[in-house]
Design a protein around this motif. Structure first.
Motif, short mmCIF file in Angstrom:
data_model
loop_
_atom_site.label_atom_id
_atom_site.label_comp_id
_atom_site.label_asym_id
_atom_site.label_seq_id
_atom_site.Cartn_x
_atom_site.Cartn_y
_atom_site.Cartn_z
N MET A 1 0.88 -1.07 -0.14
CA MET A 1 -0.11 0.19 -0.07
C MET A 1 0.98 1.25 -0.06
O MET A 1 1.79 1.59 0.68
N PRO A 2 0.69 2.39 -1.06
CA PRO A 2 1.42 3.41 -0.96
C PRO A 2 1.55 4.22 0.19
O PRO A 2 0.35 4.44 0.69
N VAL A 3 2.44 4.84 0.80
CA VAL A 3 2.47 5.63 1.93
C VAL A 3 1.65 7.12 1.33
O VAL A 3 2.05 7.78 0.39
N GLN A 4 0.70 7.47 2.33
CA GLN A 4 0.09 8.77 2.05
C GLN A 4 1.24 9.73 2.34
O GLN A 4 1.58 9.99 3.35
N VAL A 5 1.40 10.70 1.58
CA VAL A 5 2.18 12.07 1.65
C VAL A 5 1.46 13.35 2.11
O VAL A 5 0.47 13.60 1.37
N SER A 6 1.68 13.91 3.06
CA SER A 6 1.08 15.33 3.50
C SER A 6 2.29 15.94 4.01
O SER A 6 3.17 15.59 4.50
N TRP A 7 1.85 17.28 3.89
CA TRP A 7 3.13 18.24 4.46
C TRP A 7 2.34 19.66 4.59
O TRP A 7 1.18 19.92 4.67
N GLN A 8 3.18 20.34 5.59
CA GLN A 8 2.75 21.83 6.07
C GLN A 8 3.98 22.77 6.05
O GLN A 8 5.13 22.08 6.30
N VAL A 9 3.53 24.04 5.73
CA VAL A 9 4.75 24.91 6.05
C VAL A 9 4.13 25.94 6.82
O VAL A 9 3.10 26.46 6.77
N SER A 10 5.16 26.46 7.82
CA SER A 10 4.88 27.46 8.75
C SER A 10 5.96 28.60 8.48
O SER A 10 7.13 28.11 8.18
N TRP A 11 5.31 30.00 8.67
CA TRP A 11 6.46 30.93 8.55
C TRP A 11 6.46 31.66 9.94
O TRP A 11 5.56 31.81 10.55
N ALA A 12 7.71 32.53 10.17
CA ALA A 12 7.96 33.22 11.27
C ALA A 12 8.87 34.44 10.84
O ALA A 12 9.27 34.21 9.70
N ARG A 13 9.09 35.08 11.79
CA ARG A 13 10.08 36.31 11.58
C ARG A 13 11.14 36.04 12.57
O ARG A 13 11.13 35.68 13.85
N SER A 14 12.42 36.53 12.13
CA SER A 14 13.65 36.62 13.25
C SER A 14 13.37 37.37 14.30
O SER A 14 13.74 37.34 15.32
N ALA A 15 12.38 38.28 14.08
CA ALA A 15 12.06 39.06 15.09
C ALA A 15 11.37 38.54 16.29
O ALA A 15 11.20 39.13 17.36
N ASP A 16 10.75 37.35 16.11
CA ASP A 16 10.09 36.34 17.07
C ASP A 16 11.23 35.87 18.00
O ASP A 16 10.67 35.26 19.20
N ALA A 17 12.16 36.29 17.59
CA ALA A 17 13.30 35.43 18.88
C ALA A 17 13.45 36.15 20.19
O ALA A 17 13.03 37.42 20.21
N HIS A 18 13.26 35.48 21.31
CA HIS A 18 13.47 35.89 22.54
C HIS A 18 14.11 34.91 23.27
O HIS A 18 14.26 33.87 22.95
#
Length: 241
Positions: free
Chosen positions: A1-18
């Motif tokens: 049975m073929p493996v189901q492929v799923s993906w997600q992308v998340s974005w942030a800013r370097s200004a989020d660093a703390h």
């Protein structure tokens, strides 16, 4: 049975660093963070690590600081290669950053590569084109009006780098032999380097961050043979565009 492929992308800013994000890093990551002199690079690294750990921790059902990651350079064996899960969990992920933008893609059932480039980055497009474009891509590139060449090049560059990240070889592959569709056409790989024969099964998707910055996502299956064919660790790497 073929493996189901799923993906997600998340974005942030370097200004989020703390400072609170440092608690999520492992000792190797903290050492690299401390050793990074440039403040902007240090913030991008911290945000990329923290974002990766939070996403993977949620998927694996563990706290972000307990996500088992490893970084091994294919050239020297040092702890600065593409980050990967140290357990067989069926997930691959890719981290990218340019300027203030930081992104993480996570994929289940396949290898993934993500790249973004700042639209207003300083770039000698003629020099970059000589390094990265095939003869056919170069002809199409110089057929464009001068004002359109930089955004077109960045679109093509993100596609190529995303594919090579998915293969796990970064920019060690011959860029001019990896040919992709024109910037105004749907994203696709047209020609693979000879050593890849017919090439791996790859889905290539164009993305845009904040309606401005070009990005690309590559999802590749069966990349083990391709990594070997490209000679991981046998060729010197290159810098960005």
């Amino acid at each position: 049975m073929p493996v189901q492929v799923s993906w997600q992308v998340s974005w942030a800013r370097s200004a989020d660093a703390h400072e609170g994000l440092l608690a999520l890093l492992d000792p190797v990551e903290r050492a690299r963070h401390e050793a990074t002199v440039d403040p902007a690079s240090r913030d991008r690294f911290l945000v990329g690590c923290a974002l990766s750990r939070r996403i993977l921790g949620e998927l694996l059902g563990v706290p972000p600081e307990d996500v088992p990651l490893r970084r091994v350079c294919p050239t020297c064996g040092g702890p600065h290669g593409k980050p990967r899960l140290a357990v067989r969990a069926g997930y691959d992920f890719s981290v990218t950053h340019s300027g203030d933008v930081v992104g993480v893609a996570v994929c289940r059932g396949a290898q993934v590569g993500l790249d973004v480039e700042e639209a207003d980055t300083a770039l000698d497009v003629d020099a970059a084109a000589r390094t990265a474009l095939s003869a056919r891509e170069t002809a199409a590139f110089y057929a464009l009006p001068p004002a359109e060449r930089k955004p077109a090049f960045l679109r093509i560059w993100t596609r190529k780098e995303a594919v090579l990240k998915a293969l796990g070889v970064g920019l060690r592959a011959p860029l001019r032999e990896l040919e992709v569709s024109g910037a105004d056409a749907p994203a696709a790989v047209l020609t693979w380097p000879d050593r890849l024969a017919d090439g791996p099964r790859t889905t290539l998707t164009d993305l845009t961050v904040d309606g401005l910055h070009p990005a690309a996502l590559a999802v590749t299956t069966g990349a083990g043979r391709e990594r070997a064919a490209l000679g991981v660790g046998k060729q010197p790497g290159h810098a960005g565009p």
